[in-house]
Design a protein around this motif. Structure first.
Motif, mmCIF file in Angstrom:
data_model
loop_
_atom_site.group_PDB
_atom_site.id
_atom_site.type_symbol
_atom_site.label_atom_id
_atom_site.label_comp_id
_atom_site.label_asym_id
_atom_site.label_seq_id
_atom_site.Cartn_x
_atom_site.Cartn_y
_atom_site.Cartn_z
ATOM 1 N N HIS A 51 2.500 1.516 -3.407
ATOM 2 C CA HIS A 51 1.474 1.896 -4.384
ATOM 3 C C HIS A 51 1.230 3.408 -4.321
ATOM 4 O O HIS A 51 1.158 4.091 -5.348
ATOM 5 N N SER A 52 1.173 3.937 -3.076
ATOM 6 C CA SER A 52 0.926 5.382 -2.931
ATOM 7 C C SER A 52 2.111 6.203 -3.438
ATOM 8 O O SER A 52 1.949 7.310 -3.933
ATOM 9 N N LYS A 53 3.316 5.677 -3.325
ATOM 10 C CA LYS A 53 4.506 6.446 -3.713
ATOM 11 C C LYS A 53 4.912 6.211 -5.169
ATOM 12 O O LYS A 53 5.394 7.117 -5.829
ATOM 13 N N ASN A 105 0.838 -1.208 0.000
ATOM 14 C CA ASN A 105 0.000 0.000 0.000
ATOM 15 C C ASN A 105 0.866 1.250 0.000
ATOM 16 O O ASN A 105 0.584 2.224 -0.698
ATOM 17 N N TYR A 106 1.956 1.199 0.793
ATOM 18 C CA TYR A 106 2.866 2.343 0.853
ATOM 19 C C TYR A 106 3.527 2.566 -0.519
ATOM 20 O O TYR A 106 3.551 3.676 -1.043
ATOM 21 N N ARG A 126 -0.005 -2.017 -7.030
ATOM 22 C CA ARG A 126 -1.365 -2.183 -6.479
ATOM 23 C C ARG A 126 -1.501 -3.589 -5.890
ATOM 24 O O ARG A 126 -1.250 -4.579 -6.582
#
Ligand SMILES: NC(=O)c1ccc[n+]([C@@H]2O[C@H](COP(=O)([O-])OP(=O)(O)OC[C@H]3O[C@@H](n4cnc5c(N)ncnc54)[C@H](O)[C@@H]3O)[C@@H](O)[C@H]2O)c1
Length: 288
Positions: free
Chosen positions: A247-249, A244-245, A255
């Motif tokens: 994916h956000s960066k 998740n981290y 994903r």
């Protein structure tokens, strides 16, 4: 460097304290939980006993290493003498921020600070201190006493002198090192997350059973563990958190596979919960 303080006596901190004491550093392992410290001491003593049985170290080396190791619930009093503090508390920025603010107040000006974070920014962590040039990430691997690498990650302000001192300290602990510049996921977490996630997509697509996919990766690509075996060891919740981290960066290619999210929602977290991709409930060795 002679005196080390390791903060957090969980899975990683206890292993780091062990390799530090065996490497010749006077080491204090600190935790807020007396119970965690007692468990850590028991496990470290087990690692010593197994090491002795397997002739990894002699009886004298074991006794000398043990005499360099102490356990404490009060952090501040040990910081004045420390040359290096290694933080191994949970992967939650607020907890880490608080720790670095405290150690910055009490440690000597020359003391270096390292974080064992798997994903977080040593630049950000350094910004919570008045010595960002002396702050670095020192990424150990699980189980620490067996895994040969320490991945050393320089933040924006980390000096070359700090990186060199940390590299020497890691080598004294018997580790190989790489020194890299900060970018989300470093080298190892970024690749490992991608491989583990792709394996979940394959499982979801019905490409093969977990056993078949793990066997193909191990024997065909010469990986020591299959991606599902490793995911269950690391913890599927930790793996999802890292994805998740990333994916956000870093965007779409990280994903998380919906099947991985589903496993975590179902409480199938890996060895620690007794069941992940594989079922460990019948296997006593995984219960510890
Ligand atoms: N588990 C892994 O495989 C692994 C691998 C590499 C890096 N890491 C990283 O290492 C760090 C620690 O992970 P872990 O798996 O050892 O966690 P863990 O949950 O097993 O242990 C954390 C310990 O920190 C203690 N703690 C919490 N707040 C504290 C405080 N304020 N002061 C002192 N102690 C405190 C807890 O009591 C606990 O004993 C995390 O940043 C994680 O991302 C973990």
């Amino acid at each position: 460097m002679k005196n080390l303080v390791v903060i957090g006596s969980g899975v990683m901190g206890r292993g780091i304290a062990y390799v530090s004491a065996v490497g010749g550093f006077k080491t204090t392992l600190v935790d807020i939980s007396q119970e965690q410290l007692a468990n850590a001491e028991k496990e470290i003593n087990n690692i010593f006993e197994r090491g002795l049985a397997r002739k990894k170290l002699t009886f004298t080396e074991m006794e000398e290493s043990k005499s360099r190791l102490q356990y404490s619930v009060s952090l501040a009093q040990h910081l004045k003498e420390a040359d290096l503090v290694i933080e191994a508390v949970p992967e939650v920025m607020d907890i880490k921020k608080n720790i670095f603010e405290v150690i910055d107040q009490h440690a000597s000006e020359t003391c270096c600070f390292a974080t064992n974070t798997s994903t977080m920014s040593p630049t950000e962590i350094g910004s919570y201190t008045k010595r960002p040039d002396k702050v670095i990430a020192m990424h150990f691997f699980n189980p620490v006493h067996k895994m040969p690498l320490v991945e050393i990650i320089k933040g924006l302000e980390t000096s070359d002198e700090t990186a060199e001192a940390i590299r020497r300290a890691a080598e004294q602990m018997g580790k190989e090192t790489v020194v890299i510049n900060e970018f989300p996921g470093f080298v190892t977490s970024r690749i490992s997350a991608l491989v583990g996630n792709e394996a979940f997509y394959m499982l979801q697509e019905g490409v093969g059973t977990p056993e078949e996919i793990d066997k193909a990766i191990k024997l065909g690509l010469n990986y020591p563990m299959g991606p599902f075996e490793l995911g269950d060891l690391v913890g599927l919740d930790t793996r999802l958190n890292n994805l998740n981290y990333l994916h956000s960066k870093l965007g779409e290619k990280y994903r998380p596979a919906p099947l991985l999210e589903q496993y975590v929602k179902a409480g199938r977290l890996g060895r620690k919960s007794g069941r992940g991709v594989y079922d460990y409930s019948a296997k006593e060795e995984f219960a510890q």
